[in-house]
Design a protein around this motif. Structure first.
Motif, PDB file in Angstrom:
ATOM      1  N   ILE A  20      38.569  84.582  38.937  1.00  0.00           N
ATOM      2  CA  ILE A  20      39.398  83.468  39.399  1.00  0.00           C
ATOM      3  C   ILE A  20      39.841  82.606  38.220  1.00  0.00           C
ATOM      4  N   HIS A  21      38.903  82.313  37.335  1.00  0.00           N
ATOM      5  CA  HIS A  21      39.234  81.449  36.203  1.00  0.00           C
ATOM      6  C   HIS A  21      40.157  82.151  35.205  1.00  0.00           C
ATOM      7  N   LEU A  22      39.994  83.459  35.042  1.00  0.00           N
ATOM      8  CA  LEU A  22      40.897  84.208  34.168  1.00  0.00           C
ATOM      9  C   LEU A  22      42.317  84.204  34.734  1.00  0.00           C
ATOM     10  N   ALA A  23      42.436  84.448  36.036  1.00  0.00           N
ATOM     11  CA  ALA A  23      43.750  84.434  36.680  1.00  0.00           C
ATOM     12  C   ALA A  23      44.382  83.047  36.589  1.00  0.00           C
ATOM     13  N   PHE A  24      43.570  82.017  36.770  1.00  0.00           N
ATOM     14  CA  PHE A  24      44.068  80.636  36.675  1.00  0.00           C
ATOM     15  C   PHE A  24      44.555  80.334  35.258  1.00  0.00           C
ATOM     16  N   TYR A  25      43.779  80.742  34.268  1.00  0.00           N
ATOM     17  CA  TYR A  25      44.165  80.490  32.874  1.00  0.00           C
ATOM     18  C   TYR A  25      45.486  81.169  32.540  1.00  0.00           C
ATOM     19  N   ASN A  26      45.626  82.435  32.916  1.00  0.00           N
ATOM     20  CA  ASN A  26      46.846  83.166  32.596  1.00  0.00           C
ATOM     21  C   ASN A  26      48.070  82.526  33.239  1.00  0.00           C
ATOM     22  N   ARG A  27      47.963  82.147  34.510  1.00  0.00           N
ATOM     23  CA  ARG A  27      49.119  81.562  35.197  1.00  0.00           C
ATOM     24  C   ARG A  27      49.406  80.147  34.729  1.00  0.00           C
ATOM     25  N   LEU A  28      48.369  79.391  34.402  1.00  0.00           N
ATOM     26  CA  LEU A  28      48.569  78.017  33.938  1.00  0.00           C
ATOM     27  C   LEU A  28      49.380  77.990  32.659  1.00  0.00           C
ATOM     28  N   ASN A  29      49.119  78.923  31.772  1.00  0.00           N
ATOM     29  CA  ASN A  29      49.762  78.917  30.465  1.00  0.00           C
ATOM     30  C   ASN A  29      51.166  79.511  30.467  1.00  0.00           C
ATOM     31  N   CYS A  30      51.664  79.866  31.651  1.00  0.00           N
ATOM     32  CA  CYS A  30      53.049  80.333  31.719  1.00  0.00           C
ATOM     33  C   CYS A  30      53.965  79.263  32.289  1.00  0.00           C
ATOM     34  N   LEU A  31      53.411  78.093  32.617  1.00  0.00           N
ATOM     35  CA  LEU A  31      54.193  77.037  33.256  1.00  0.00           C
ATOM     36  C   LEU A  31      54.900  76.176  32.215  1.00  0.00           C
ATOM     37  N   GLY A  32      55.940  75.521  32.654  1.00  0.00           N
ATOM     38  CA  GLY A  32      56.695  74.661  31.751  1.00  0.00           C
ATOM     39  C   GLY A  32      56.213  73.225  31.746  1.00  0.00           C
ATOM     40  N   TRP A  33      54.967  73.011  32.089  1.00  0.00           N
ATOM     41  CA  TRP A  33      54.416  71.662  32.124  1.00  0.00           C
ATOM     42  C   TRP A  33      54.201  71.113  30.713  1.00  0.00           C
ATOM     43  N   PRO A  34      54.026  69.795  30.579  1.00  0.00           N
ATOM     44  CA  PRO A  34      53.719  69.208  29.265  1.00  0.00           C
ATOM     45  C   PRO A  34      52.443  69.814  28.676  1.00  0.00           C
ATOM     46  N   ARG A  35      52.471  70.010  27.374  1.00  0.00           N
ATOM     47  CA  ARG A  35      51.372  70.690  26.690  1.00  0.00           C
ATOM     48  C   ARG A  35      50.037  69.978  26.892  1.00  0.00           C
ATOM     49  N   LYS A  36      50.023  68.645  26.811  1.00  0.00           N
ATOM     50  CA  LYS A  36      48.764  67.908  26.930  1.00  0.00           C
ATOM     51  C   LYS A  36      48.134  68.117  28.300  1.00  0.00           C
ATOM     52  N   ARG A  37      48.961  68.163  29.347  1.00  0.00           N
ATOM     53  CA  ARG A  37      48.431  68.370  30.689  1.00  0.00           C
ATOM     54  C   ARG A  37      47.809  69.764  30.800  1.00  0.00           C
ATOM     55  N   ILE A  38      48.494  70.757  30.276  1.00  0.00           N
ATOM     56  CA  ILE A  38      47.979  72.118  30.332  1.00  0.00           C
ATOM     57  C   ILE A  38      46.675  72.237  29.550  1.00  0.00           C
ATOM     58  N   ARG A  40      44.457  69.948  28.914  1.00  0.00           N
ATOM     59  CA  ARG A  40      43.355  69.302  29.641  1.00  0.00           C
ATOM     60  C   ARG A  40      42.850  70.210  30.763  1.00  0.00           C
ATOM     61  N   MET A  41      43.781  70.842  31.468  1.00  0.00           N
ATOM     62  CA  MET A  41      43.387  71.715  32.569  1.00  0.00           C
ATOM     63  C   MET A  41      42.695  72.974  32.051  1.00  0.00           C
ATOM     64  N   VAL A  42      43.150  73.482  30.916  1.00  0.00           N
ATOM     65  CA  VAL A  42      42.503  74.659  30.314  1.00  0.00           C
ATOM     66  C   VAL A  42      41.065  74.342  29.936  1.00  0.00           C
ATOM     67  N   LYS A  43      40.856  73.185  29.308  1.00  0.00           N
ATOM     68  CA  LYS A  43      39.502  72.794  28.901  1.00  0.00           C
ATOM     69  C   LYS A  43      38.595  72.623  30.113  1.00  0.00           C
ATOM     70  N   ALA A  44      39.126  72.009  31.174  1.00  0.00           N
ATOM     71  CA  ALA A  44      38.323  71.807  32.383  1.00  0.00           C
ATOM     72  C   ALA A  44      37.981  73.155  33.024  1.00  0.00           C
ATOM     73  N   ALA A  45      38.946  74.063  33.071  1.00  0.00           N
ATOM     74  CA  ALA A  45      38.703  75.382  33.656  1.00  0.00           C
ATOM     75  C   ALA A  45      37.692  76.168  32.836  1.00  0.00           C
ATOM     76  N   PHE A  46      37.812  76.085  31.518  1.00  0.00           N
ATOM     77  CA  PHE A  46      36.870  76.803  30.654  1.00  0.00           C
ATOM     78  C   PHE A  46      35.454  76.269  30.838  1.00  0.00           C
ATOM     79  N   ALA A  47      35.320  74.942  30.876  1.00  0.00           N
ATOM     80  CA  ALA A  47      33.998  74.340  31.067  1.00  0.00           C
ATOM     81  C   ALA A  47      33.407  74.750  32.415  1.00  0.00           C
ATOM     82  N   ASN A  48      34.242  74.769  33.441  1.00  0.00           N
ATOM     83  CA  ASN A  48      33.761  75.150  34.765  1.00  0.00           C
ATOM     84  C   ASN A  48      33.347  76.616  34.798  1.00  0.00           C
TER      85      ASN A  48
END
Length: 403
Positions: A20-38, A40-48
């Protein structure tokens, strides 16, 4: 006594948690969102992903041990944990089966190509010391790290629908230059020299050129003398947004003679074949609307003459859009080949809505053939079984019916 069924369920839930976390990471990093938001979410997902399993084991080791030893039942676990565990179990077939089907081993949607490659250690070909700081110097020297092992690959690429006049047409495809400042500019210049020596008909650069402001001044040293009979074309990528004004990168590249397909499409004759060249930088920049051409003067008569359509896209995620607009060939990058590839399994990480399905290689999804580059560099200075790539493409008309 150990209950093998219960133990298997727990192990599958553990696998599903990471899936689940691998799939989330891959899809999160393909979005056009601001880098800082991504980030933060990557760090939270990795920690979880890392901390949740040992935390659950520490808090509920007694009921978990009882379940495995058949001395208690699943009801001893909190409801929220049972719900999440069920979600993890469901993710194993839901995410795992599609992931397994599209492994490179099975070749689904892959194009069979002929490749002749040579591996160059950039440190043996550049007189300058390439790492520019202590961390880069340490990482690039680690065993198995191929980050400075440049793979120059001559690829014969069958392209469905390719006009016969374009059989043998040569394109030098570069992507993901990533001038971060960690590795000095002669490394990227070496890649350009290898491409120039092949005398291609066209240069195609598919984004992520510059990562920091200071390296814009390196562009003339790397790309200044690029030339090809039919021109040099580029689009930008998500990392090009990290400079103060991405238009500075565009302007510098245009000053050097490169044509920006991210802002406009163009019709040209390639070996007397009327061809459409276009770019797609979505979701980080607005994309050209092919049917209307709002930013260029291409009339209906020109569009009707087109026999070959070439798309430069930073991300392979635009393959659906390419198919909708009947592009013959699409060149992309962004995914870095996953930064690492496991034997048989292939890549795991890939910033794409498709996960690692199109991490690198040659693909065909009718009517579009797509070539995805592993790129030259990246923020992460580690590549395992995934050397950076200069792709020297020779387009071929397919010899037989594609399956």
């Amino acid at each position: 006594m150990i209950d093998p069924t219960a133990l298997t369920i727990l192990l599958l839930a553990w696998v599903g948690h990471y899936g689940i976390h691998l799939a989330f990471y891959n899809r999160l990093n393909c979005l056009g969102w601001p880098r800082k938001r991504i980030k933060r979410m990557v760090k939270a997902a990795f920690a979880n992903a890392v901390l949740l399993p040992p935390l659950v084991l520490a808090l509920y080791w007694q009921p978990l041990l009882g379940i495995v030893q058949q001395s208690t039942d699943w009801a001893q676990l909190p409801v929220i944990l049972r719900i999440y565990g069920s979600l993890c179990l469901a993710s194993v077939p839901l995410l795992g089966i599609p992931w397994l089907i599209y492994r490179p081993l099975f070749g689904i949607n892959h194009v069979k190509i002929k490749v002749r490659g040579r591996l160059l250690d950039a440190r043996d070909h550049c007189s300058e010391k390439l790492p520019r700081n202590g961390f880069a110097n340490w990482v690039t020297g680690l065993p198995l790290n191929q980050v400075l092992k440049l793979s120059v690959e001559e690829i014969e690429l069958p392209v469905a629908g390719l006009p016969e006049a374009l059989d043998g047409y040569r394109i030098a495809h570069l992507s993901d230059i990533h001038l971060t400042g960690d590795i000095d500019w002669p490394y990227s210049r070496l890649a350009m020299e290898q491409a120039l020596s092949a005398a291609p008909d066209m240069f195609a650069l598919t984004g992520d050129i510059v990562d920091c402001q200071e390296t814009i001044q390196w562009l003339p040293k790397i790309f200044g003398d690029a030339s090809a009979r039919d021109g040099c074309y580029f689009v930008l990528g998500n990392h090009d947004t990290r400079v103060s004004h991405p238009d500075e990168v565009r302007q510098q590249m245009e000053t050097l003679g490169w044509q920006d397909l991210g802002k406009s499409a163009t019709c040209v004759d390639l070996r007397d074949v009327p061809s459409l060249l276009a770019g797609n930088e979505s979701p980080w920049f607005p994309r050209v609307e092919i049917d209307q051409f709002p930013r260029v003067e291409i009339d209906q008569a020109q569009r009707e003459r087109v026999k070959f359509r070439l798309l430069l896209s930073h991300s392979p995620d635009q393959i659906r859009w390419a198919r909708q607009h009947a592009f013959t060939l699409m060149l992309a990058g962004h995914t870095h080949g996953g930064q690492g590839r496991l034997p048989l399994v292939g890549p795991l990480l890939s910033p794409s809505v498709h996960g690692s399905r199109f991490a690198s290689g040659s693909f065909y999804l009718a009517p579009t053939t797509m070539q995805v580059s592993r790129g030259l560099h990246g923020n992460h200075l580690m590549r395992i079984n995934c050397p950076p790539q200069v792709a020297l493409l020779t387009l071929r008309t397919p010899s037989g019916k594609r399956t």
